[in-house]
Design an enzyme around this catalytic site. Structure first.
Site, PDB file in Angstrom:
ATOM      1  N   LYS A  66       0.810  -1.278  -0.092  1.00  0.00           N
ATOM      2  CA  LYS A  66      -0.103  -0.090  -0.131  1.00  0.00           C
ATOM      3  C   LYS A  66       0.835   1.286  -0.053  1.00  0.00           C
ATOM      4  CE  LYS A  66      -4.339   1.069   0.050  1.00  0.00           C
ATOM      5  NZ  LYS A  66      -5.500   0.197  -0.524  1.00  0.00           N
TER       6      LYS A  66
HETATM    7  P1  NAD Z   1     -12.670   7.505  -3.246  1.00  0.00           P
HETATM    8  O1  NAD Z   1     -11.897   8.742  -2.837  1.00  0.00           O
HETATM    9  O2  NAD Z   1     -13.068   7.308  -4.716  1.00  0.00           O
HETATM   10  O3  NAD Z   1     -14.159   7.622  -2.377  1.00  0.00           O
HETATM   11  C1  NAD Z   1     -14.300   7.856  -0.966  1.00  0.00           C
HETATM   12  C2  NAD Z   1     -15.655   8.170  -0.798  1.00  0.00           C
HETATM   13  O4  NAD Z   1     -15.773   8.209   0.745  1.00  0.00           O
HETATM   14  C3  NAD Z   1     -16.098   9.633  -1.131  1.00  0.00           C
HETATM   15  O5  NAD Z   1     -17.456   9.521  -1.533  1.00  0.00           O
HETATM   16  C4  NAD Z   1     -15.879  10.400   0.160  1.00  0.00           C
HETATM   17  O6  NAD Z   1     -16.725  11.694   0.270  1.00  0.00           O
HETATM   18  C5  NAD Z   1     -16.250   9.404   1.057  1.00  0.00           C
HETATM   19  N1  NAD Z   1     -15.510   9.830   2.469  1.00  0.00           N
HETATM   20  C6  NAD Z   1     -14.481  10.342   2.787  1.00  0.00           C
HETATM   21  N2  NAD Z   1     -14.501  10.676   4.055  1.00  0.00           N
HETATM   22  C7  NAD Z   1     -15.704  10.340   4.774  1.00  0.00           C
HETATM   23  C8  NAD Z   1     -16.188  10.788   5.910  1.00  0.00           C
HETATM   24  N3  NAD Z   1     -15.518  11.095   6.955  1.00  0.00           N
HETATM   25  N4  NAD Z   1     -17.430  10.245   6.199  1.00  0.00           N
HETATM   26  C9  NAD Z   1     -18.159  10.017   5.171  1.00  0.00           C
HETATM   27  N5  NAD Z   1     -17.779   9.620   3.776  1.00  0.00           N
HETATM   28  C10 NAD Z   1     -16.457   9.828   3.660  1.00  0.00           C
HETATM   29  O7  NAD Z   1     -12.348   6.106  -2.646  1.00  0.00           O
HETATM   30  P2  NAD Z   1     -12.576   4.754  -3.011  1.00  0.00           P
HETATM   31  O8  NAD Z   1     -11.500   4.334  -3.959  1.00  0.00           O
HETATM   32  O9  NAD Z   1     -14.053   4.618  -3.386  1.00  0.00           O
HETATM   33  O10 NAD Z   1     -12.520   3.880  -1.901  1.00  0.00           O
HETATM   34  C11 NAD Z   1     -13.517   3.779  -0.661  1.00  0.00           C
HETATM   35  C12 NAD Z   1     -12.842   2.702   0.300  1.00  0.00           C
HETATM   36  O11 NAD Z   1     -12.805   1.462  -0.405  1.00  0.00           O
HETATM   37  C13 NAD Z   1     -11.632   2.780   0.876  1.00  0.00           C
HETATM   38  O12 NAD Z   1     -11.514   2.113   2.120  1.00  0.00           O
HETATM   39  C14 NAD Z   1     -10.531   2.053   0.098  1.00  0.00           C
HETATM   40  O13 NAD Z   1      -9.242   1.446   0.671  1.00  0.00           O
HETATM   41  C15 NAD Z   1     -11.472   0.831  -0.273  1.00  0.00           C
HETATM   42  N6  NAD Z   1     -11.264   0.197  -1.606  1.00  0.00           N
HETATM   43  C16 NAD Z   1     -10.963   0.543  -2.660  1.00  0.00           C
HETATM   44  C17 NAD Z   1     -10.718   0.077  -3.902  1.00  0.00           C
HETATM   45  C18 NAD Z   1     -10.864   0.743  -5.061  1.00  0.00           C
HETATM   46  O14 NAD Z   1     -10.738  -0.025  -6.339  1.00  0.00           O
HETATM   47  N7  NAD Z   1     -10.734   1.928  -5.236  1.00  0.00           N
HETATM   48  C19 NAD Z   1     -10.680  -1.394  -3.841  1.00  0.00           C
HETATM   49  C20 NAD Z   1     -10.719  -1.899  -2.504  1.00  0.00           C
HETATM   50  C21 NAD Z   1     -10.964  -1.343  -1.340  1.00  0.00           C
END
Ligand code: NAD
Length: 414
Positions: free
Chosen positions: A104
């Protein structure tokens, strides 16, 4: 008492090790990340001053293959968090049976406060600083919170310029124009959809009209809302960093998407009433899907979660204390290392396509993804039932078992 995400990850490993009687010598190796790099990322800002940001790249384990894991741009990024996320990547890749270890990365920054030029400078400098650690045979980054396809394209270009030729396989989650894969953009959300449907069916709950709440409307949350609506589920609540909306009769996925496209938040969407992020998690629903950040379901709110099923689209959204409370209350938790593995699975497909320079259709990608997710779900469920443990314990045991086997087969160097 909740500690850091790293404490949480260690506690999960230690518990799995106890249940499975893991060799203490292997346990000792797995408790420690293989390497961690801390870099300073100085960039010239638009006002001509220079600002230094701190960045990290952690490799947790590479026994099963090159390491794989996203890059996060967020103000709260820290070494403990990156270490935890890297460890979870190790188990996740093993659970879905793809030949990777876990990594990561992250930079302590709020990307929304940077101009496009500053963001590109930050990305290229960060990529240059971690260059010795990454590469298609070594470690392959991908998007995470606060990073996207464009950021991946800049990293791919920076690595390629240093190599003297184009190396698309150094990152995944790239735009299609530079070697991205069909189906990657929605892959994590699609995987979440497959396991949510599988869980509803397993618990004999109708998929049609299952009431769903999603926290987070980003790269993962937005496709989850869309894809579960297509399955007939009713999305009653959605929230993001700006706040949440609730409508017990259901929120229109199309209406939400266009409101978000205009305002960059789901808050204020007129198709529902406003709720705070705390209220959102406690809404009446069948399925709660945290898809934002870690440690949002804690001992402080776990007994007020109304959902029958929690599907962890985010990494580490449930603290160990909350996990126990949910278990006692018979809430089914589908753990992150299984639920959100669709992203890394299609990242793996992207890497395979890049290395072969031969690309698949979206239908081929989605069919292969579905097979991986459904088979992994069944493996975890079977193990949970056989060992009489939770889905999280089963997934962790399965991941640790596969990594331990690779480690012991290779032997301890030197
Ligand atoms: P992103 O940046 O695209 O979206 C994050 C979302 O979370 C946004 O809508 C943001 O407004 C919201 N957010 C941030 N802080 C917040 C808070 N305090 N309260 C409520 N909402 C809040 O990120 P993402 O890629 O969608 O990732 C989201 C989660 O999924 C993370 O835990 C990430 O590690 C996990 N994840 C992502 C992927 C991927 O392919 N992008 C894969 C596996 C896991």
């Amino acid at each position: 008492m909740s500690g850091s995400a790293w404490d949480q990850a260690l506690a999960q490993l230690d518990q799995a090790a106890r249940i499975m009687n893991l060799d203490p010598n292997v346990h000792e190796v797995l408790r420690n990340p293989k390497r961690a790099l801390i870099v300073s990322v100085p960039i010239r800002m638009d006002d001509d001053t220079v600002r230094s940001f701190t960045g990290y790249r952690v490799h947790h384990n590479t026994s099963r293959g090159p390491s794989k894991g996203g890059i996060r741009y967020h103000p709260s990024v820290n070494l403990e968090e990156v270490k935890a996320l890297a460890m979870w990547m190790t188990w996740k890749c093993a659970v879905v049976g793809i030949p990777y270890g876990g990594a990561k990365g992250g930079v302590v920054v709020n990307p929304k406060e940077l101009s496009e030029r500053e963001l590109e400078a930050l990305t290229r400098r960060y990529a240059s600083e971690i260059l010795p650690l990454i590469g298609p045979e070594r470690d392959i980054p991908a998007p995470d919170v606060g990073t996207d396809e464009q950021v991946m394209a800049w990293i791919m270009d920076t690595y390629s310029m240093n190599s003297g030729y184009s190396v698309p396989g150094v990152v995944t989650g790239k735009p299609l124009a530079v070697g991205g894969s069909a189906g990657r953009r929605a892959a994590t959300g699609r995987g979440v959809m497959y396991v949510t449907v599988a869980t509803l069916k397993h618990l004999a709950m109708p998929v049609d009209e299952a009431r769903v709440v999603v926290q987070g409307y980003g790269k993962v949350g937005a496709p989850v809302v869309q894809l579960l609506s297509e399955q007939g589920c009713i999305v009653v609540g959605v929230g993001d960093v700006g706040g949440g909306v609730y409508n017990p009769r259901g929120l229109s996925p199309v209406g939400l998407a266009s409101h978000h496209a205009e305002t960059k938040t789901v808050a204020g969407y007129e198709g529902g009433e406003s709720v705070t992020n705390e209220e959102l998690l406690e809404l009446e629903c069948d399925v709660l899907i945290p898809a934002a950040l870690e440690e949002v379901i804690t001992e402080g709110n776990a007994d007020r979660i109304h959902a029958r099923i929690v599907v962890e689209a985010a990494n580490g959204p449930t603290t160990p204390e909350a996990d126990e409370i949910l278990h006692d209350r018979r809430v089914r938790v589908v753990p992150d290392i299984l639920a959100n593995a669709g992203g890394v699975t299609v990242s793996y497909f992207e890497w395979v396509q890049d290395l072969q320079a031969y690309f698949w259709t979206a239908d081929e990608v989605n069919a292969k993804l579905r097979k991986v997710m459904e088979e992994s779900y069944v493996s975890v469920l079977d193990l949970a039932e056989e060992r009489k443990v939770t889905m999280r314990q089963a997934a962790t045991i399965l991941g640790v078992q596969r990594v331990a086997e690779a480690h012991t087969t290779r032997g301890l160097f030197p």
